[in-house]
Every structure is written in structure tokens, then in C-alpha cells.
Write a protein that holds these residues in place. Structure first.
Motif, mmCIF file in Angstrom:
data_model
loop_
_atom_site.group_PDB
_atom_site.id
_atom_site.type_symbol
_atom_site.label_atom_id
_atom_site.label_comp_id
_atom_site.label_asym_id
_atom_site.label_seq_id
_atom_site.Cartn_x
_atom_site.Cartn_y
_atom_site.Cartn_z
ATOM 1 N N VAL A 240 0.875 -1.233 -0.174
ATOM 2 C CA VAL A 240 -0.073 0.132 0.050
ATOM 3 C C VAL A 240 1.037 1.383 -0.074
ATOM 4 C CG1 VAL A 240 -1.893 -1.305 1.314
ATOM 5 C CG2 VAL A 240 -0.008 0.232 2.276
ATOM 6 N N THR A 241 0.323 2.295 -0.462
ATOM 7 C CA THR A 241 0.985 3.482 -0.449
ATOM 8 C C THR A 241 0.326 4.770 0.075
ATOM 9 O OG1 THR A 241 2.001 3.103 -2.777
ATOM 10 C CG2 THR A 241 2.089 5.492 -1.938
ATOM 11 N N LEU A 242 0.576 5.315 1.088
ATOM 12 C CA LEU A 242 -0.057 6.253 1.791
ATOM 13 C C LEU A 242 0.165 7.696 1.215
ATOM 14 C CD1 LEU A 242 0.846 4.812 5.523
ATOM 15 C CD2 LEU A 242 -1.224 4.066 3.928
ATOM 16 N N LYS A 243 -0.773 8.429 1.379
ATOM 17 C CA LYS A 243 -0.999 9.713 0.826
ATOM 18 C C LYS A 243 -1.856 10.591 1.586
ATOM 19 C CE LYS A 243 -0.061 8.398 -3.989
ATOM 20 N NZ LYS A 243 -0.741 8.416 -5.350
ATOM 21 N N LEU A 244 -1.567 11.792 2.007
ATOM 22 C CA LEU A 244 -2.306 12.876 2.534
ATOM 23 C C LEU A 244 -2.668 13.852 1.561
ATOM 24 C CD1 LEU A 244 -3.742 13.979 5.130
ATOM 25 C CD2 LEU A 244 -1.715 15.279 5.648
ATOM 26 N N VAL A 245 -3.702 14.113 1.280
ATOM 27 C CA VAL A 245 -4.137 14.942 0.025
ATOM 28 C C VAL A 245 -5.187 15.917 0.404
ATOM 29 C CG1 VAL A 245 -3.314 13.349 -1.678
ATOM 30 C CG2 VAL A 245 -5.864 13.539 -0.903
ATOM 31 N N ALA A 246 -5.367 17.167 -0.458
ATOM 32 C CA ALA A 246 -6.146 18.043 0.026
ATOM 33 C C ALA A 246 -7.914 17.729 -0.578
ATOM 34 C CB ALA A 246 -6.061 19.412 -0.762
ATOM 35 N N SER A 247 -7.531 16.923 -1.714
ATOM 36 C CA SER A 247 -8.748 16.365 -2.245
ATOM 37 C C SER A 247 -8.353 15.257 -3.000
ATOM 38 C CB SER A 247 -9.473 17.191 -3.298
ATOM 39 O OG SER A 247 -8.637 17.483 -4.289
ATOM 40 N N GLU A 248 -9.407 14.148 -3.437
ATOM 41 C CA GLU A 248 -8.966 13.027 -3.908
ATOM 42 C C GLU A 248 -8.252 13.418 -5.513
ATOM 43 O OE1 GLU A 248 -12.577 10.676 -4.661
ATOM 44 O OE2 GLU A 248 -12.912 10.370 -2.508
ATOM 45 N N GLY A 249 -7.161 12.613 -5.377
ATOM 46 C CA GLY A 249 -6.388 12.621 -6.521
ATOM 47 C C GLY A 249 -5.357 13.771 -6.528
ATOM 48 N N ALA A 250 -5.377 14.692 -5.835
ATOM 49 C CA ALA A 250 -4.501 15.860 -5.430
ATOM 50 C C ALA A 250 -3.173 15.367 -5.141
ATOM 51 C CB ALA A 250 -5.146 16.815 -4.447
ATOM 52 N N GLU A 251 -2.081 16.162 -5.216
ATOM 53 C CA GLU A 251 -1.012 15.965 -4.932
ATOM 54 C C GLU A 251 -0.489 15.498 -3.411
ATOM 55 O OE1 GLU A 251 3.645 17.901 -5.570
ATOM 56 O OE2 GLU A 251 1.760 18.974 -6.301
ATOM 57 N N ALA A 252 0.077 14.707 -3.117
ATOM 58 C CA ALA A 252 0.455 14.339 -1.656
ATOM 59 C C ALA A 252 1.280 15.565 -1.002
ATOM 60 C CB ALA A 252 1.241 13.079 -1.576
ATOM 61 N N PHE A 253 0.828 15.896 0.385
ATOM 62 C CA PHE A 253 1.584 16.631 1.097
ATOM 63 C C PHE A 253 2.944 16.060 1.810
ATOM 64 C CE2 PHE A 253 -2.781 18.153 2.008
ATOM 65 C CZ PHE A 253 -2.474 19.471 1.356
ATOM 66 N N ALA A 254 4.048 16.728 1.489
ATOM 67 C CA ALA A 254 5.160 16.281 1.871
ATOM 68 C C ALA A 254 5.409 16.239 3.258
ATOM 69 C CB ALA A 254 6.521 16.957 1.191
ATOM 70 N N GLY A 255 6.471 15.550 4.127
ATOM 71 C CA GLY A 255 6.730 15.728 5.634
ATOM 72 C C GLY A 255 5.607 15.467 6.442
ATOM 73 N N THR A 256 4.649 14.505 5.798
ATOM 74 C CA THR A 256 3.544 13.763 6.428
ATOM 75 C C THR A 256 4.182 12.779 7.397
ATOM 76 O OG1 THR A 256 1.986 14.714 5.051
ATOM 77 C CG2 THR A 256 1.185 13.121 6.560
ATOM 78 N N ALA A 257 3.550 12.790 8.891
ATOM 79 C CA ALA A 257 3.961 11.719 9.597
ATOM 80 C C ALA A 257 2.693 10.539 9.776
ATOM 81 C CB ALA A 257 4.428 12.071 11.116
ATOM 82 N N PHE A 258 3.035 9.421 9.319
ATOM 83 C CA PHE A 258 1.913 8.361 9.305
ATOM 84 C C PHE A 258 2.117 7.301 10.239
ATOM 85 C CE2 PHE A 258 2.320 10.103 4.923
ATOM 86 C CZ PHE A 258 1.008 10.200 4.450
ATOM 87 N N SER A 259 0.828 7.043 10.625
ATOM 88 C CA SER A 259 1.051 5.739 11.577
ATOM 89 C C SER A 259 0.102 4.712 11.376
ATOM 90 C CB SER A 259 0.688 6.273 13.197
ATOM 91 O OG SER A 259 1.783 7.105 13.656
ATOM 92 N N VAL A 260 0.350 3.541 10.985
ATOM 93 C CA VAL A 260 -0.673 2.386 10.621
ATOM 94 C C VAL A 260 -0.818 1.686 11.831
ATOM 95 C CG1 VAL A 260 -1.059 0.600 9.041
ATOM 96 C CG2 VAL A 260 0.148 2.788 8.372
ATOM 97 N N LEU A 261 -2.330 1.454 12.132
ATOM 98 C CA LEU A 261 -2.584 0.805 13.603
ATOM 99 C C LEU A 261 -3.431 -0.247 13.140
ATOM 100 C CD1 LEU A 261 -3.540 3.989 15.668
ATOM 101 C CD2 LEU A 261 -1.259 2.885 15.468
ATOM 102 N N THR A 262 -3.706 -1.277 14.147
ATOM 103 C CA THR A 262 -4.586 -2.383 13.995
ATOM 104 C C THR A 262 -5.980 -1.461 14.387
ATOM 105 O OG1 THR A 262 -4.318 -3.243 16.297
ATOM 106 C CG2 THR A 262 -3.025 -4.050 14.352
ATOM 107 N N PRO A 263 -7.230 -2.332 14.269
ATOM 108 C CA PRO A 263 -8.433 -1.880 14.968
ATOM 109 C C PRO A 263 -8.375 -1.614 16.651
ATOM 110 C CG PRO A 263 -8.900 -3.359 13.089
ATOM 111 C CD PRO A 263 -7.283 -3.259 13.198
ATOM 112 N N GLY A 264 -7.470 -2.688 17.020
ATOM 113 C CA GLY A 264 -7.298 -2.456 18.393
ATOM 114 C C GLY A 264 -6.383 -1.333 18.987
#
Length: 316
Positions: A240-264
Motif C-alpha cells: 500500500v502507498t499512503l498519501k495525505l491529500v487536499a482532495s481525492e487525486g490531488a498531490e500528496a503533502f510532503a513531510g507527513t507523519a503516518f502511523s498504521v494501527l490495528t483496529p485494536g
């Protein structure tokens, strides 16, 4: 560390075949594991100078030429084979003196070395990858000694469905059963997919890792003397590739901190970037994105073999 003989519910062994081992090929450059031997060996300082020279640690009686010397020629074969092993051997010769620990007198890496030694008693130790054996030698004249190594080999690759996992994305660790230790003993970790590991014959537990997150598979395998076991392990995972965007299909914001969690709420992966890519085991997840003091999140699912972009919409 996983319990032996309790493969995860999503791991499946697709294929395990064996082929004759003549010879095995290069072993990974990890620290060598040598099973306990019946003959205790206590090495002293390593030999100084190239293999074959008289090391400085030799007793004075061997250095000053006052004792008779003889040639000891060494070869090694695999159990069940008469063919000498032609590469990958490390020989260590220890002098045996009554009342003292065995003393290292020579270390050699030739396939069939010939070493001049003073008349006396010796222990010869030879290792071949993670397999080894020892023999006692009473040197009274020029002698030839052949040691038999009960070694096989293991080579692991991985797939997702029908698609092969690139070798650079898959590593595996090998464990062996150990008495009173349900988790087993680690033999070697971080072996690259497709690399051949020489091992003593026996039963092993393999943990295969696809990527660096939670996509793992487990299985038990047997290694036979004189053979290489090829195993292909099936992973249920996707990239999977993670992206933070202003709207669907927009350019991704640089310097974003991502955390992937389980439902728990357990953390699976953390990374900073514009669009980090990672491999996740099949299942349900929550991704949290932090950018310029704002926090955004969304739920998503991973289906095995289906790579996808996960967009988190941060601004409307």
C-alpha cells in the motif's frame, strides 16, 4: 519470537522439494553457528599470519624444530557421498596437551589443505556453513584424514498468490528445536530470499518476512544430509502507498507523519514522507496522518495480492 510448530493461520507452505547438493553455493555472511560437540574445544588467540605459517602461539618445541614434523592432509565429504567438498570449508587444528585445554595451532580455508605439524595429538574441526564436525588425530607419520559432515541446505523463496516476491523484499530466519526452550534456538536471521544456507541435517522452523512491517509466514521444514531443500512460502499480503491529500487525486503533502494501527490500536508501522510505500498483511487497519499540527485518519482494508493507494483527505 514465534513458538515452534505453531504456524500462523495465514501462512501456507506451497512447495518443498529437494535436489542433490553438489555443491551448495555461498552461504550468507552471518556469524557461524556450531552445534555443541562431544569434544570440548577452547580456542585461544587467533592465528597470526597467513594460513599455513607457523603461528606465534605454537609451543616453543614446535617453533625451534626440536620435534619431528609430519604432513597432515585433510579432506571433507558430505554424508553419503565420496566426492570431496571443494569450497566453503574452514579448518581449525588444535594441539592436545595432557592437563591443558586444546590450543589452536592453525586455521585454514583451502578445500583440501596440507599442514606440517609436530608429531603429537590433535583435534581437527571443520565447518561448512552452519554444519561442522570434529575428529581426533594421533600424528605419528604423514597422514591423510577425511572428515564426514552431516550437512544439507535450505533455500527459501516467497509468493503472493501466483506472483513471486522480489528477492530483495523477502528475508527469513531459521530456528532449531532446543530442549526446554519452546521458542527454539535462532540459527541465523535476515537471510535473503534465494540464498542457500548450509545446515546440519535435522528439523527447522522458518519465519519468512515480506517487507519490514507485519507480513510474516511460518513453516517447519526438514534438511537432509547431502541435499538442498527448496521451499516456496505463500504470503497473504499486499503493498500500500499512503498519501495525505487536499482532495481525492490531488498531490500528496510532503513531510507527513503516518502511523498504521490495528483496529485494536496496536502500532504496525510509522513513517514520515509524502507517499511512503509498505507491505501489510491482509486485514483491517487505521491510518493516522499528522501534518502542520493537524491530525487526520481513515480506516482501510488490505486484500492479499491487491496493491493500492490509500488517500487520506486532509483539506476540502
Amino acid at each position: 519470537m514465534p513458538r515452534l510448530r505453531e504456524p500462523g493461520p495465514r501462512a501456507a507452505l506451497l512447495l518443498a522439494t529437494v535436489a542433490w547438493l553438489v555443491p551448495f553455493g555461498a552461504a550468507p555472511a552471518q556469524q557461524q553457528y556450531e552445534p555443541p560437540q562431544a569434544i570440548p574445544i577452547t580456542p585461544v588467540l587467533p592465528m597470526e599470519g597467513p594460513a599455513g605459517e607457523v603461528p606465534k602461539m605454537l609451543p616453543q618445541s614446535l617453533q625451534d624444530g626440536t620435534r619431528t614434523t609430519h604432513a597432515l592432509s585433510l579432506t571433507a565429504t558430505l554424508a553419503g557421498s565420496e566426492m570431496p567438498i571443494r569450497s566453503g570449508l574452514v579448518w581449525r587444528i588444535y594441539a592436545v596437551t595432557p592437563g591443558a585445554d586444546p590450543t589452536l595451532v592453525s586455521e585454514l580455508t583451502e578445500a583440501s589443505p596440507r599442514q606440517l605439524l609436530a608429531q603429537g595429538n590433535y583435534i581437527v574441526h571443520v565447518s561448512y556453513g552452519f554444519a561442522s564436525t570434529v575428529a581426533r588425530v594421533a600424528l605419528r607419520a604423514d597422514s591423510v584424514s577425511r572428515l564426514v559432515i552431516g550437512a544439507g541446505a535450505l533455500r527459501i523463496t516467497g509468493v503472493v498468490g501466483k506472483n513471486a516476491i522480489p528477492d530483495q523484499d523477502l528475508t527469513y530466519s531459521i530456528y532449531m528445536p532446543e530442549q526446554n526452550n519452546p521458542e527454539g534456538r535462532l540459527v541465523v536471521a535476515g537471510v535473503r530470499s534465494g540464498e542457500t544456507v548450509r545446515l546440519p541435517e535435522g528439523e527447522y522452523h522458518v519465519v519468512s518476512s515480506y517487507g519490514s512491517s507485519n507480513a510474516m509466514a511460518r513453516t517447519d521444514l526438514s534438511v537432509e544430509a547431502g541435499k538442498v531443500t527448496d521451499a516456496t512460502i505463500n504470503h497473504r499480503a499486499a503493498r500500500v502507498t499512503l498519501k495525505l491529500v487536499a482532495s481525492e487525486g490531488a498531490e500528496a503533502f510532503a513531510g507527513t507523519a503516518f502511523s498504521v494501527l490495528t483496529p485494536g490500536g496496536d502500532t504496525v508501522h510509522e513513517e514520515v514522507g509524502a507517499f511512503p510505500s509498505l507491505v501489510l498483511a491482509e486485514g483491517e487497519y487505521v491510518v493516522v496522518a499528522r501534518h502542520e499540527g493537524q491530525v487526520y485518519s481513515r480506516d482501510f482494508a488490505v486484500r492479499s495480492g491487491v496493491d493500492s493507494d490509500i488517500e487520506i483527505v486532509g483539506r476540502q
